[in-house]
Design an enzyme around this catalytic site. Structure first.
Site, PDB file in Angstrom:
ATOM      1  N   SER A  77      -8.071  -0.030  12.372  1.00 18.22           N
ATOM      2  CA  SER A  77      -8.714   1.286  12.359  1.00 18.22           C
ATOM      3  C   SER A  77      -9.506   1.449  13.647  1.00 18.22           C
ATOM      4  O   SER A  77      -9.988   0.457  14.215  1.00 18.22           O
ATOM      5  CB  SER A  77      -9.677   1.341  11.178  1.00 18.22           C
ATOM      6  OG  SER A  77     -10.628   2.353  11.359  1.00 18.22           O
ATOM      7  N   SER A  78      -9.699   2.694  14.077  1.00 18.86           N
ATOM      8  CA  SER A  78     -10.470   2.901  15.315  1.00 18.86           C
ATOM      9  C   SER A  78     -11.958   2.587  15.131  1.00 18.86           C
ATOM     10  O   SER A  78     -12.684   2.469  16.110  1.00 18.86           O
ATOM     11  CB  SER A  78     -10.293   4.334  15.818  1.00 18.86           C
ATOM     12  OG  SER A  78     -10.725   5.257  14.848  1.00 18.86           O
ATOM     13  N   CYS A  79     -12.410   2.402  13.873  1.00 20.72           N
ATOM     14  CA  CYS A  79     -13.838   2.084  13.676  1.00 20.72           C
ATOM     15  C   CYS A  79     -14.164   0.637  14.016  1.00 20.72           C
ATOM     16  O   CYS A  79     -15.317   0.232  13.949  1.00 20.72           O
ATOM     17  CB  CYS A  79     -14.290   2.435  12.271  1.00 20.72           C
ATOM     18  SG  CYS A  79     -13.590   1.353  11.045  1.00 20.72           S
TER      19      CYS A  79
ATOM     20  N   LEU B 152      -1.941   7.010   1.578  1.00 16.68           N
ATOM     21  CA  LEU B 152      -1.622   7.966   2.651  1.00 16.68           C
ATOM     22  C   LEU B 152      -0.657   7.345   3.675  1.00 16.68           C
ATOM     23  O   LEU B 152       0.396   7.911   3.976  1.00 16.68           O
ATOM     24  CB  LEU B 152      -2.935   8.375   3.337  1.00 16.68           C
ATOM     25  CG  LEU B 152      -2.860   9.205   4.611  1.00 16.68           C
ATOM     26  CD1 LEU B 152      -2.379  10.613   4.306  1.00 16.68           C
ATOM     27  CD2 LEU B 152      -4.229   9.270   5.307  1.00 16.68           C
ATOM     28  N   VAL B 153      -1.016   6.167   4.197  1.00 18.13           N
ATOM     29  CA  VAL B 153      -0.213   5.539   5.250  1.00 18.13           C
ATOM     30  C   VAL B 153       1.068   4.925   4.680  1.00 18.13           C
ATOM     31  O   VAL B 153       2.159   5.134   5.208  1.00 18.13           O
ATOM     32  CB  VAL B 153      -1.043   4.455   5.983  1.00 18.13           C
ATOM     33  CG1 VAL B 153      -0.183   3.679   6.959  1.00 18.13           C
ATOM     34  CG2 VAL B 153      -2.219   5.101   6.705  1.00 18.13           C
TER      35      VAL B 153
ATOM     36  N   GLY C 176       0.824  -1.213   0.000  1.00 16.09           N
ATOM     37  CA  GLY C 176       0.000   0.000   0.000  1.00 16.09           C
ATOM     38  C   GLY C 176       0.853   1.256   0.000  1.00 16.09           C
ATOM     39  O   GLY C 176       0.419   2.306   0.497  1.00 16.09           O
TER      40      GLY C 176
ATOM     41  N   HIS D  10     -12.211  11.465   3.680  1.00 14.02           N
ATOM     42  CA  HIS D  10     -12.593  11.717   5.069  1.00 14.02           C
ATOM     43  C   HIS D  10     -12.787  13.226   5.271  1.00 14.02           C
ATOM     44  O   HIS D  10     -12.489  14.030   4.398  1.00 14.02           O
ATOM     45  CB  HIS D  10     -11.518  11.180   6.020  1.00 14.02           C
ATOM     46  CG  HIS D  10     -11.588   9.694   6.181  1.00 14.02           C
ATOM     47  ND1 HIS D  10     -10.782   8.850   5.464  1.00 14.02           N
ATOM     48  CD2 HIS D  10     -12.382   8.913   6.943  1.00 14.02           C
ATOM     49  CE1 HIS D  10     -11.081   7.601   5.789  1.00 14.02           C
ATOM     50  NE2 HIS D  10     -12.042   7.609   6.682  1.00 14.02           N
TER      51      HIS D  10
ATOM     52  N   TYR E 299     -16.512  -2.325   6.544  1.00 14.69           N
ATOM     53  CA  TYR E 299     -15.066  -2.075   6.635  1.00 14.69           C
ATOM     54  C   TYR E 299     -14.537  -2.549   7.991  1.00 14.69           C
ATOM     55  O   TYR E 299     -13.495  -3.199   8.079  1.00 14.69           O
ATOM     56  CB  TYR E 299     -14.837  -0.576   6.453  1.00 14.69           C
ATOM     57  CG  TYR E 299     -13.410  -0.118   6.626  1.00 14.69           C
ATOM     58  CD1 TYR E 299     -12.476  -0.330   5.622  1.00 14.69           C
ATOM     59  CD2 TYR E 299     -13.002   0.561   7.775  1.00 14.69           C
ATOM     60  CE1 TYR E 299     -11.166   0.103   5.769  1.00 14.69           C
ATOM     61  CE2 TYR E 299     -11.700   0.996   7.923  1.00 14.69           C
ATOM     62  CZ  TYR E 299     -10.785   0.768   6.923  1.00 14.69           C
ATOM     63  OH  TYR E 299      -9.487   1.202   7.073  1.00 14.69           O
TER      64      TYR E 299
ATOM     65  N   LYS F 209     -11.659  -5.337   8.993  1.00  9.04           N
ATOM     66  CA  LYS F 209     -10.474  -5.005   9.798  1.00  9.04           C
ATOM     67  C   LYS F 209     -10.403  -5.886  11.049  1.00  9.04           C
ATOM     68  O   LYS F 209      -9.315  -6.289  11.471  1.00  9.04           O
ATOM     69  CB  LYS F 209     -10.487  -3.516  10.183  1.00  9.04           C
ATOM     70  CG  LYS F 209     -10.151  -2.605   9.017  1.00  9.04           C
ATOM     71  CD  LYS F 209      -8.684  -2.728   8.654  1.00  9.04           C
ATOM     72  CE  LYS F 209      -8.288  -1.925   7.442  1.00  9.04           C
ATOM     73  NZ  LYS F 209      -6.893  -2.151   7.026  1.00  9.04           N
TER      74      LYS F 209
ATOM     75  N   THR G 186      -6.120   5.975  14.962  1.00 10.34           N
ATOM     76  CA  THR G 186      -7.308   6.816  14.958  1.00 10.34           C
ATOM     77  C   THR G 186      -7.481   7.436  13.571  1.00 10.34           C
ATOM     78  O   THR G 186      -6.753   7.074  12.645  1.00 10.34           O
ATOM     79  CB  THR G 186      -7.139   7.892  16.058  1.00 10.34           C
ATOM     80  OG1 THR G 186      -8.387   8.488  16.293  1.00 10.34           O
ATOM     81  CG2 THR G 186      -6.108   8.943  15.669  1.00 10.34           C
TER      82      THR G 186
HETATM   83  P1  GDP Z   1     -15.864   8.710  10.075  1.00 11.70           P
HETATM   84  O1  GDP Z   1     -14.873   9.148  11.113  1.00 11.70           O
HETATM   85  O2  GDP Z   1     -15.774   7.258   9.741  1.00 11.70           O
HETATM   86  O3  GDP Z   1     -17.274   9.101  10.454  1.00 11.70           O
HETATM   87  O4  GDP Z   1     -15.485   9.401   8.684  1.00 11.70           O
HETATM   88  P2  GDP Z   1     -15.421  10.882   8.056  1.00 11.70           P
HETATM   89  O5  GDP Z   1     -14.082  11.453   8.281  1.00 11.70           O
HETATM   90  O6  GDP Z   1     -15.848  10.724   6.626  1.00 11.70           O
HETATM   91  O7  GDP Z   1     -16.531  11.760   8.795  1.00 11.70           O
HETATM   92  C1  GDP Z   1     -16.351  12.280  10.086  1.00 11.70           C
HETATM   93  C2  GDP Z   1     -17.444  13.267  10.409  1.00 11.70           C
HETATM   94  O8  GDP Z   1     -17.271  14.460   9.641  1.00 11.70           O
HETATM   95  C3  GDP Z   1     -18.861  12.777  10.126  1.00 11.70           C
HETATM   96  O9  GDP Z   1     -19.699  13.243  11.180  1.00 11.70           O
HETATM   97  C4  GDP Z   1     -19.206  13.515   8.824  1.00 11.70           C
HETATM   98  O10 GDP Z   1     -20.590  13.697   8.631  1.00 11.70           O
HETATM   99  C5  GDP Z   1     -18.499  14.841   9.076  1.00 11.70           C
HETATM  100  N1  GDP Z   1     -18.272  15.646   7.858  1.00 11.70           N
HETATM  101  C6  GDP Z   1     -18.584  16.967   7.736  1.00 11.70           C
HETATM  102  N2  GDP Z   1     -18.320  17.404   6.500  1.00 11.70           N
HETATM  103  C7  GDP Z   1     -17.795  16.346   5.819  1.00 11.70           C
HETATM  104  C8  GDP Z   1     -17.312  16.199   4.484  1.00 11.70           C
HETATM  105  O11 GDP Z   1     -17.325  17.113   3.662  1.00 11.70           O
HETATM  106  N3  GDP Z   1     -16.813  14.960   4.152  1.00 11.70           N
HETATM  107  C9  GDP Z   1     -16.782  13.921   5.048  1.00 11.70           C
HETATM  108  N4  GDP Z   1     -16.262  12.746   4.653  1.00 11.70           N
HETATM  109  N5  GDP Z   1     -17.254  14.039   6.315  1.00 11.70           N
HETATM  110  C10 GDP Z   1     -17.756  15.238   6.698  1.00 11.70           C
END
Ligand code: GDP
Length: 313
Positions: A108-110, A15-16, A11, A180, A137, A141, A165
């Site tokens: 992953s933290s999820c 990013l990582v 990979g 993200h 996902y 993991k 995280t």
């Molecule tokens: P998560 O940590 O798995 O939930 O992944 P994300 O990084 O995609 O989202 C984190 C939080 O940011 C969630 O509550 C999204 O709804 C919020 N968020 C706000 N604006 C955005 C955006 O433009 N893109 C994404 N991906 N998340 C957003």
């Protein structure tokens, strides 16, 4: 890891993986094997076998994965579970078959329950329901973690699993539908400044809280653990601090110079309400993150601007 050992970063285009390669080079490791995803399909076991037969790596960092933000994860769960299960199964099994000295798997933290007590300790794994937006996902993991532990138990393989995280940094994905939150907001605020827009839309309520780790700090922790940790239990990697999405949006607005209005689109999901890792296990081993959120966002934003500039030439 010996400085002359052959180290495969699976990979390395991501990013990582790209951060791991930077860190290994900086630390003067000399034999780093990188293969782009177009050069090897890690979902294909015969391709993985052929690669291990020819390359015979001593160490493997398993950073290859299909990743994405809340929208991609919730709309394409089949791809996230299928691709990740295949990549992990193939690489972990091949590492066993070709007697790799040590493998580090990135989780992953999820993987933790949606409503886990905060901060989340490693032992909360499999104690409750997962967050539905990234369940597929997370299940993949969790399977990867359990494979590392099973191969250690049955075959004595020194395979370790670490749980980062939420990550961000240079070489991140800035695409608005698959990324993200942090790279998405950099892209949105930059675009608004460039095009003199009055408002920027942020998904959800702005209330969820996330912990964000700069990817070079993650790479530093992974190399540290590869050189010092040889146990079955998983290890969290984070900063130990979180921030609300609304605060993050304000911070990025400030860094990009946006002075308009931030609008919250509550038709988009919030996902997990809070996700903060307990990093005391890693802290007790002597490791701590170095990059502040402000500094990490600035570096990422500078990189994003220069990449966009290159792409236009
Ligand atoms: P998560 O940590 O798995 O939930 O992944 P994300 O990084 O995609 O989202 C984190 C939080 O940011 C969630 O509550 C999204 O709804 C919020 N968020 C706000 N604006 C955005 C955006 O433009 N893109 C994404 N991906 N998340 C957003």
């Amino acid at each position: 890891m010996e400085k002359l050992a052959k180290i495969y970063v699976a990979g390395s285009g991501g990013l990582v993986g790209s951060a791991l390669v930077r860190k290994l080079r900086e630390d003067k490791y000399e034999d780093i094997v990188e293969l782009a995803s177009h050069e090897i399909d890690l979902r294909d076991y015969s391709a993985v076998e052929a690669f291990f037969t020819a390359a015979r790596p001593d160490y493997v960092f398993l950073a290859a994965a299909k990743v994405g933000g809340i929208y991609a994860n919730s709309t394409r769960p089949a791809e996230f579970i299928y691709d990740n299960l295949l990549i992990e199964t193939n690489v972990i099994h091949a590492a066993h078959k070709w007697n790799v000295k040590k493998l580090l798997f990135l989780g992953s933290s999820c993987i933790y329950p949606k409503l886990a007590p905060q901060p989340i300790k490693e032992e909360y794994l499999l104690t409750g329901e997962l967050e539905p937006t990234n369940e597929a996902y997370a299940i993949a993991k969790i399977a990867g973690i359990k494979m590392c532990q099973a191969y250690r138990k049955q075959y004595g393989c020194n395979f370790i699993a670490v749980m980062p995280t939420n990550l961000y940094g240079i070489y991140d994905n800035f695409d608005l539908t698959t990324s993200h939150v942090l790279p998405a907001l950099i892209n949105k605020f930059h675009d608004a400044v460039q095009n003199k827009l009055d408002s920027v839309t942020v998904w959800g309520s702005g209330k969820p809280r996330r912990e964000l780790l700069y990817v070079d700090d993650l790479a530093d922790a992974c190399v540290f653990l590869m050189n010092s940790y040889n146990e079955s239990p998983i290890v969290n990697i984070g900063t130990g601090r979180d921030i609300s999405i609304a605060e993050l949006a304000e911070l990025i607005a400030g860094i990009t110079g946006f002075r308009g209005t931030i609008v919250y689109d509550q038709t988009k999901p919030d996902g997990t309400p809070v996700k903060l890792l307990d990093v005391s296990k890693l802290a007790d081993m002597g490791w701590a993150a170095k990059t502040s959120l402000q500094e990490g966002i600035k570096k990422t934003y500078e990189w994003f601007k220069s990449e966009k500039a290159c792409a236009r030439i």
